[in-house]
Scaffold this motif. Sequence first.
Motif, PDB file in Angstrom:
ATOM      1  N   ASP A  42       0.821  -1.218   0.000  1.00 30.32           N
ATOM      2  CA  ASP A  42       0.000   0.000   0.000  1.00 30.32           C
ATOM      3  C   ASP A  42       0.852   1.263   0.000  1.00 30.32           C
ATOM      4  O   ASP A  42       0.545   2.252   0.677  1.00 30.32           O
ATOM      5  CB  ASP A  42      -0.943   0.010   1.207  1.00 30.32           C
ATOM      6  CG  ASP A  42      -1.912  -1.168   1.202  1.00 30.32           C
ATOM      7  OD1 ASP A  42      -2.362  -1.542   0.104  1.00 30.32           O
ATOM      8  OD2 ASP A  42      -2.191  -1.702   2.289  1.00 30.32           O
ATOM      9  N   GLY A  43       1.961   1.198  -0.746  1.00 26.09           N
ATOM     10  CA  GLY A  43       2.823   2.352  -0.873  1.00 26.09           C
ATOM     11  C   GLY A  43       3.727   2.620   0.306  1.00 26.09           C
ATOM     12  O   GLY A  43       4.438   3.625   0.340  1.00 26.09           O
ATOM     13  N   VAL A  44       3.721   1.710   1.286  1.00 29.75           N
ATOM     14  CA  VAL A  44       4.551   1.885   2.477  1.00 29.75           C
ATOM     15  C   VAL A  44       5.545   0.729   2.586  1.00 29.75           C
ATOM     16  O   VAL A  44       5.164  -0.435   2.425  1.00 29.75           O
ATOM     17  CB  VAL A  44       3.682   1.932   3.756  1.00 29.75           C
ATOM     18  CG1 VAL A  44       4.556   2.064   4.995  1.00 29.75           C
ATOM     19  CG2 VAL A  44       2.683   3.076   3.670  1.00 29.75           C
ATOM     20  N   ARG A  45       6.798   1.056   2.852  1.00 27.16           N
ATOM     21  CA  ARG A  45       7.811   0.009   3.018  1.00 27.16           C
ATOM     22  C   ARG A  45       7.825  -0.460   4.468  1.00 27.16           C
ATOM     23  O   ARG A  45       7.919   0.342   5.395  1.00 27.16           O
ATOM     24  CB  ARG A  45       9.191   0.525   2.613  1.00 27.16           C
ATOM     25  CG  ARG A  45       9.326   0.669   1.109  1.00 27.16           C
ATOM     26  CD  ARG A  45      10.699   1.163   0.698  1.00 27.16           C
ATOM     27  NE  ARG A  45      11.708   0.129   0.801  1.00 27.16           N
ATOM     28  CZ  ARG A  45      12.666  -0.032  -0.123  1.00 27.16           C
ATOM     29  NH1 ARG A  45      12.707   0.736  -1.190  1.00 27.16           N
ATOM     30  NH2 ARG A  45      13.575  -0.965   0.031  1.00 27.16           N
ATOM     31  N   LYS A  46       7.713  -1.758   4.620  1.00 28.35           N
ATOM     32  CA  LYS A  46       7.701  -2.354   5.951  1.00 28.35           C
ATOM     33  C   LYS A  46       8.966  -3.178   6.149  1.00 28.35           C
ATOM     34  O   LYS A  46       9.229  -4.110   5.401  1.00 28.35           O
ATOM     35  CB  LYS A  46       6.475  -3.258   6.103  1.00 28.35           C
ATOM     36  CG  LYS A  46       6.423  -3.982   7.438  1.00 28.35           C
ATOM     37  CD  LYS A  46       5.248  -4.940   7.502  1.00 28.35           C
ATOM     38  CE  LYS A  46       5.247  -5.713   8.817  1.00 28.35           C
ATOM     39  NZ  LYS A  46       4.130  -6.693   8.873  1.00 28.35           N
ATOM     40  N   PRO A  47       9.789  -2.833   7.148  1.00 30.08           N
ATOM     41  CA  PRO A  47      11.012  -3.604   7.373  1.00 30.08           C
ATOM     42  C   PRO A  47      10.701  -5.004   7.901  1.00 30.08           C
ATOM     43  O   PRO A  47       9.858  -5.168   8.780  1.00 30.08           O
ATOM     44  CB  PRO A  47      11.773  -2.776   8.414  1.00 30.08           C
ATOM     45  CG  PRO A  47      10.718  -1.972   9.112  1.00 30.08           C
ATOM     46  CD  PRO A  47       9.649  -1.711   8.099  1.00 30.08           C
ATOM     47  N   ILE A  48      11.392  -6.008   7.348  1.00 21.85           N
ATOM     48  CA  ILE A  48      11.203  -7.394   7.784  1.00 21.85           C
ATOM     49  C   ILE A  48      12.488  -7.927   8.434  1.00 21.85           C
ATOM     50  O   ILE A  48      12.478  -8.349   9.578  1.00 21.85           O
ATOM     51  CB  ILE A  48      10.804  -8.304   6.607  1.00 21.85           C
ATOM     52  CG1 ILE A  48       9.560  -7.751   5.893  1.00 21.85           C
ATOM     53  CG2 ILE A  48      10.557  -9.724   7.115  1.00 21.85           C
ATOM     54  CD1 ILE A  48       8.314  -7.752   6.735  1.00 21.85           C
ATOM     55  N   LEU A  49      13.586  -7.877   7.687  1.00 21.95           N
ATOM     56  CA  LEU A  49      14.878  -8.258   8.261  1.00 21.95           C
ATOM     57  C   LEU A  49      15.581  -7.004   8.752  1.00 21.95           C
ATOM     58  O   LEU A  49      15.630  -5.987   8.054  1.00 21.95           O
ATOM     59  CB  LEU A  49      15.755  -8.974   7.231  1.00 21.95           C
ATOM     60  CG  LEU A  49      15.205 -10.286   6.653  1.00 21.95           C
ATOM     61  CD1 LEU A  49      16.231 -10.929   5.729  1.00 21.95           C
ATOM     62  CD2 LEU A  49      14.792 -11.249   7.757  1.00 21.95           C
TER      63      LEU A  49
END
Length: 252
Positions: free
Chosen positions: A16-23
Amino acid sequence: MTTLKITDLHVSIEADGVRKPILKGVDLTVNQGEIHAVMGPNGSGKSTLAYTIAGHPRYLVDSGSIELDGEDVLAMTVDQRARAGLFLAMQYPVEIPGVTVANFLRTAKTAIDGEAPAIRAWGPTLKKAMTDLKMDPTFAARNVNEGFSGGEKKRHEIVQLELLKPRFAVLDETDSGLDVDALKVVSEGVNRAHADTGLGILLITHYTRILRYIQPDFVHVFVDGKVAEEGGPELADRLESEGYDRYLTATA
C-alpha cells in the motif's frame, strides 16, 4: 572452502505504498558441508531470508550484503544465482501447466551445467531419483506440481535438489504439511544429497521434528527480523521444551 556469507542484511517489502522492514540486520555464514537450522515463530523473517537469497523481486534489500565466495549475490539475476550454485526449495511449490516434470528437470540441469545431459542416461537417472523419494516415476510425464498432493510437491523439490547438485540449498519449511512417513523420505533425500555433494544447507523450520532426521551443526533463532540466539543442536532441544515465549517476551 565455499562460503555463503550474509552480513548486516536489512530487507523490507512494500505494501500500500509503504515500506515495511522485515529483516533488521541479519548476520549468518554457512560453509560448505554445514547444516544450519533457522527456527522462529511466524512472521519472524525466516522465509524473507530465503526468498531474498533466491532473488524474489518482492523483497527489497535496504542495506547489507550476501556473498558467495566473495561474489556479490545481490548483483546477480535469479538464474545467475542458480547457476552459481544456490537452490531454494519453496514452502509452497507452484504449478507450471504445460511443462512436464521430465522436461522441466532436464532444462534446469542443462542451464546449470551448461550442457544437456545425455538422453540415454538421463531417463534412468531421473527414474532413480524419483524412486528414491518414493515418487511414482510416471509423474515425470505430468505437468510440474499440477494435481500433486502437498507431500508429492515437497518430494519433487528434493528430486530437484538431488539432480541439480547445488553448492548451497535453502529449504524453506520443507517439513510443512508432511506426515511422518513423508517426512522421513524427504529427510533421507536431503541427507543423501548432503553426503553425495557436501553442500551447505540452510534449513528453515518452525518445529524440531525434522531435526530428528536432519542433524544440524548450528541452530539460529529468528525473532522480529533478527537472530536472537545461536547455538548447536542442543538449542533446538531447548526450543522443543520451552518454545519461543521467552524471546517474544523480551521483544515485546
